[in-house]
Design an enzyme around this catalytic site. Structure first.
Site, PDB file in Angstrom:
ATOM      1  N   GLY A   3     -10.993  12.838 -29.679  1.00 49.41           N
ATOM      2  CA  GLY A   3     -11.824  11.886 -28.932  1.00 49.41           C
ATOM      3  C   GLY A   3     -11.049  11.215 -27.808  1.00 49.41           C
ATOM      4  O   GLY A   3     -11.529  11.091 -26.679  1.00 49.41           O
ATOM      5  N   VAL A 185      -9.115   7.923 -32.568  1.00 45.40           N
ATOM      6  CA  VAL A 185      -8.371   9.169 -32.829  1.00 45.40           C
ATOM      7  C   VAL A 185      -9.208  10.205 -33.590  1.00 45.40           C
ATOM      8  O   VAL A 185      -8.672  11.210 -34.046  1.00 45.40           O
ATOM      9  CB  VAL A 185      -7.045   8.917 -33.588  1.00 45.40           C
ATOM     10  CG1 VAL A 185      -6.121   8.037 -32.765  1.00 45.40           C
ATOM     11  CG2 VAL A 185      -7.291   8.290 -34.953  1.00 45.40           C
ATOM     12  N   LYS A 186     -10.492   9.994 -33.705  1.00 44.46           N
ATOM     13  CA  LYS A 186     -11.310  10.958 -34.421  1.00 44.46           C
ATOM     14  C   LYS A 186     -11.898  12.010 -33.463  1.00 44.46           C
ATOM     15  O   LYS A 186     -11.721  11.900 -32.244  1.00 44.46           O
ATOM     16  CB  LYS A 186     -12.417  10.223 -35.187  1.00 44.46           C
ATOM     17  CG  LYS A 186     -11.878   9.297 -36.294  1.00 44.46           C
ATOM     18  CD  LYS A 186     -10.943  10.014 -37.245  1.00 44.46           C
ATOM     19  CE  LYS A 186     -10.780   9.340 -38.593  1.00 44.46           C
ATOM     20  NZ  LYS A 186     -10.007   8.077 -38.570  1.00 44.46           N
ATOM     21  N   THR A 187     -12.586  13.005 -34.043  1.00 47.07           N
ATOM     22  CA  THR A 187     -13.043  14.164 -33.254  1.00 47.07           C
ATOM     23  C   THR A 187     -13.904  13.757 -32.060  1.00 47.07           C
ATOM     24  O   THR A 187     -13.755  14.295 -30.965  1.00 47.07           O
ATOM     25  CB  THR A 187     -13.797  15.148 -34.165  1.00 47.07           C
ATOM     26  OG1 THR A 187     -12.924  15.510 -35.229  1.00 47.07           O
ATOM     27  CG2 THR A 187     -14.224  16.398 -33.407  1.00 47.07           C
TER      28      THR A 187
END
Ligand SMILES: *Cc1c(COP(=O)(O)O)cnc(C)c1O
Length: 399
Positions: A3, A185-187
């Site tokens: 992300g 920091v996620k998809t």
């Protein structure tokens, strides 16, 4: 989980829609908002993408977990089974509502061991919370069977595996409830945000009300709404939701690049004798957010991780020594170090985590190295990275 690697015109356009009206809240102000309902738009699109009836967008993945538990009626003294390898959010979200985390071993899937779950069930158990760590899933068939047999709620934490599937269904959509994080920091990201999905209309209504002070959300006079139950404020802002609306459109493209980059590295590492890979349960397809592999021993894994970093291979994790993702690093949980007094149920029922034997988890986690998969890497860069990984690890393994 990339992300943070992407912020472009599309995100700017969505945020600008909100800035132009100045309506930063997801509820009300109907006349001023020029028909922009970013949180609602995200919820409709995300539910469809996840093949689920309902989505509730909220302020974080951690609050999504708390809301999911609360919406299923879980509360003080209820036991929730969770893995030893996860993010701290698992026990935080459980203890937030006075429920009691029960930690059990992981196996070579790096997620909940179904037999460990079965042995941990007591009359107080209400919920099993598998965490699909690092892009791959728990054995959901086995867990579902256990949950049905004991009348337990199955709550999937799919924060690190958005886009993975199991028997053709999106991870998160298989249990009674599924949770996602849209932190930075996620998809895909909202900056900060999280989501709960479910097919259960009662849970959906409870989640909708609980995350907004218990508001029933009937009619269009917010002040006149009633509050069927107590709630809290876990709302997301329209600005954050707007970023998510743009990111969601990019999800399938992100997943495709993750798969390409993962496959290049995996194919290279498969040639190295001594390296084995995390088991993916039958019927599962990873989200490819990480590549996870085992070295033959703890000491080789430690040496391997050090060698990777010394040879310029960044973004590799050795979770066993990590502060956030394994029970080793959680002294504050083991010793129940809290600011104020903890609920008596937690104090009475929490396992003595300093004395527990988690050697079965240790046996896998102490040998695990994970490489993050970034999407900004070009194909050339990934090939170069894969060669560096092979060379560094081969050297350790043949020393
Ligand atoms: C990131 C994460 C969470 C928490 O999400 P936040 O949005 O950061 O609160 C929960 N579980 C797992 C497995 C995560 O990786």
């Amino acid at each position: 989980m990339p992300g943070f690697e992407i912020f472009g015109e599309e995100e700017r356009k969505q945020v600008n829609d909100v800035l132009e009206t100045g309506v930063l809240m997801r509820y009300g102000f109907d006349g001023m908002r020029n028909n922009h309902w970013k949180a609602k738009e995200f919820e409709t699109q995300f539910a469809a993408r996840m093949e689920s009836k309902y989505c509730q967008l909220v302020s974080s993945g951690t609050s999504a977990l708390t809301i999911a538990l609360a919406s299923a009626g879980i509360g003080a003294g209820d036991e929730v089974i969770m893995p030893t390898f996860t993010f701290v959010a698992s026990f935080e979200s459980i203890m937030m509502i006075g429920a009691v985390p029960v930690l059990v071993d992981v196996d070579d899937t790096l997620t909940l061991s179904p037999s460990a779950v079965e042995s941990a069930i007591t009359p107080k158990t209400r919920c099993v919370m598998p965490v699909h760590m690092c892009g791959s899933m728990a054995d959901l068939n086995a867990l579902k069977t256990i949950c049905e047999r004991h009348n337990l709620i199955l709550l999937e934490d799919a924060c690190q595996a958005l886009g993975g599937t199991y028997n053709g269904k999106p991870l998160g959509s298989i249990g009674d409830l599924g949770c996602f994080s849209f932190d930075y920091v996620k998809t895909i990201t909202c900056g900060e945000g999280g989501g709960v999905i479910t097919n259960n209309s009662d849970y959906a209504i409870n989640a909708d009300q609980y995350q907004d002070h218990g508001h029933d959300h009937h009619g269009n006079d917010r002040g006149a709404e009633t509050h069927p139950t107590l709630g809290y404020n876990f709302r997301i802002s329209e600005l954050n939701a707007a970023v998510g609306v743009a990111q969601l459109q990019k999800l399938d493209a992100i997943l495709e690049i993750q798969k390409r980059n993962y496959t290049i590295m995996r194919t290279a590492l498969e040639q190295v004798e001594g390296i084995t890979f995390r088991r993916v349960p039958e019927g599962g397809v990873e989200s490819y957010s990480f590549l996870n592999f085992f070295l033959p021993s703890e000491s080789l894994a430690k040496k391997g991780h050090k060698a990777l970093s010394e040879n310029g291979v960044d973004a590799c994790f050795y979770w066993y020594d990590n502060n956030w993702h394994y029970i080793h690093g959680w002294e504050h949980l083991r010793n129940l170090t809290s600011l104020g007094k903890m609920p008596q149920e937690i104090k009475n029922q929490l396992q003595d985590l300093n004395q527990m034997d988690f050697s079965k988890s240790d046996a896998w986690i102490s040998r695990t190295i994970s490489s993050l998969i970034k999407i900004a890497w070009t194909e050339e860069e990934v090939k170069e990275r894969a060669q560096k990984m092979v060379a560094s690890l081969q050297k350790i393994l043949t020393a």
